[in-house]
Design a protein around this motif. Structure first.
Motif, PDB file in Angstrom:
ATOM      1  N   PHE A 104      -6.639   5.306   6.353  1.00 21.69           N
ATOM      2  CA  PHE A 104      -5.504   4.381   6.418  1.00 21.69           C
ATOM      3  C   PHE A 104      -5.603   3.484   7.649  1.00 21.69           C
ATOM      4  N   ASP A 117       0.804  -1.221   0.000  1.00 23.39           N
ATOM      5  CA  ASP A 117       0.000   0.000   0.000  1.00 23.39           C
ATOM      6  C   ASP A 117       0.837   1.272   0.000  1.00 23.39           C
ATOM      7  N   HIS A 172      -0.914   9.762   2.739  1.00 26.15           N
ATOM      8  CA  HIS A 172      -1.333   9.782   1.343  1.00 26.15           C
ATOM      9  C   HIS A 172      -2.647   9.045   1.123  1.00 26.15           C
ATOM     10  N   TYR A 173      -3.331   8.729   2.207  1.00 27.84           N
ATOM     11  CA  TYR A 173      -4.624   8.064   2.155  1.00 27.84           C
ATOM     12  C   TYR A 173      -5.648   8.869   2.951  1.00 27.84           C
TER      13      TYR A 173
END
Length: 173
Positions: free
Chosen positions: A156, A94, A152-153
């Motif tokens: 998460f 991921d 970046h999510y």
């Protein structure tokens, strides 16, 4: 695993899991100093001993190796791993911060006889991709000033074991 399931679905490829566990630094478990995985895979980052002494590293290796064994049993439910001999294996993560888990996953695929290893991730720290032992790397973003994968999510959260089992069952059916 949710990212890998999407990739496998789009490619109509078999889905399996290569169980890898991060070795977290003392006092900051999310920062990887290395990783362990199936088939005895073990990776230590070059600076691991800067963050932990031999005893702390050995304790983390033992603890996470036991967790790898538990998860292999849980996730595979007695089914054999997908045979990688002579095949192209796409190892999906991921995101990559230090690269330890990515290196361990690719090492497992190689040990299992993959003819070619492709590593795929949505996001990575720019300097972490260089040491990944893959024939090809696919990474969508390598942002400057990378701090953590979770940044970046939108969501998460940790993927629950039950979700991993459900994704693998669906892929087997």
């Amino acid at each position: 695993m949710p990212v890998a399931a999407e990739v496998a679905g789009i490619l109509r490829a078999p889905l399996d899991v290569l169980v890898v566990r991060k070795l977290g630094a003392p006092g900051y478990s999310e920062f990887a100093i290395g990783a362990v995985g199936e088939d005895g895979a073990r990776v230590l980052n070059d600076d691991a001993h800067h963050y932990a002494d031999e005893a702390a590293i050995a304790e983390r290796i033992a603890r996470e190796s036991a967790e790898v064994a538990r998860r292999v049993d849980l996730f595979r439910e007695g089914t054999p791993a997908v045979d990688l001999h002579g095949r192209t294996a796409i190892v999906v993560d991921d995101g990559v911060a230090t690269g330890a888990t990515a290196r361990a996953g690719c090492a497992i695929a190689r040990t299992r006889g993959a003819a070619s290893v492709v590593f795929a991730t949505p996001v990575a720290a720019p300097d972490s991709l260089a040491g990944i032992p893959a024939d090809e790397i696919v990474c969508l973003r390598t942002p400057a000033g990378f701090m953590a994968v979770g940044m970046h999510y939108v969501d998460f959260r940790q993927t629950a074991d039950a979700e991993v089992v459900a994704l693998l069952r669906a892929a087997r059916d």
